[in-house]
Motif scaffolding. Structure first.
Motif, PDB file in Angstrom:
ATOM      1  N   HIS A   1       0.828  -1.204   0.000  1.00  0.00           N
ATOM      2  CA  HIS A   1       0.000   0.000   0.000  1.00  0.00           C
ATOM      3  C   HIS A   1       0.864   1.256   0.000  1.00  0.00           C
ATOM      4  N   GLN A   2       2.015   1.199   0.671  1.00  0.00           N
ATOM      5  CA  GLN A   2       2.916   2.345   0.701  1.00  0.00           C
ATOM      6  C   GLN A   2       3.626   2.514  -0.634  1.00  0.00           C
ATOM      7  N   LYS A   3       4.040   1.402  -1.225  1.00  0.00           N
ATOM      8  CA  LYS A   3       4.798   1.423  -2.472  1.00  0.00           C
ATOM      9  C   LYS A   3       4.156   0.426  -3.439  1.00  0.00           C
ATOM     10  N   PRO A   4       3.173   0.855  -4.217  1.00  0.00           N
ATOM     11  CA  PRO A   4       2.500  -0.082  -5.117  1.00  0.00           C
ATOM     12  C   PRO A   4       3.441  -0.753  -6.121  1.00  0.00           C
ATOM     13  N   ASP A   5       4.542  -0.092  -6.488  1.00  0.00           N
ATOM     14  CA  ASP A   5       5.473  -0.687  -7.457  1.00  0.00           C
ATOM     15  C   ASP A   5       6.595  -1.479  -6.771  1.00  0.00           C
TER      16      ASP A   5
END
Length: 96
Positions: free
Chosen positions: A67-71
């Motif tokens: 959720h913090q870093k979708p990639d």
């Protein structure tokens, strides 16, 4: 005459007492085995609960990261091999 009829009351009583004692011993053995299996099942259940809690915790951490870093999944997969770096270069050139 059959053996049962010829034994009389006391003889039949002795046979029944012997059978009763044998059944009692079998029952005691089954109770001990049941208790052993119950304890083993309880131990396995505790281990399963601990593993499930650990898995759920790891899943929550992973979901929080995603959720913090979708990639993040792409970065994690692409940093480990040379072939993926070439793919990333081609990918970045297409987007430039």
């Amino acid at each position: 005459m059959s053996n049962r009829k010829s034994l009389g009351f006391k003889g039949r009583h002795v046979i029944m007492e012997k059978q009763n004692a044998e059944l009692y011993m079998e029952n005691c053995q089954m109770i001990r085995e049941n208790e052993r299996l119950r304890k083993a099942a309880e131990q396995l259940n505790q281990e399963n609960q601990a593993l499930l809690a650990e898995l759920k915790q790891k899943q929550r951490i992973l979901e929080a990261i995603m959720h913090q870093k979708p990639d993040a999944q792409l970065k994690i997969g692409s940093s480990s091999s040379t072939g993926n770096k070439k793919c990333n270069k081609n990918h970045s050139q297409k987007h430039n």
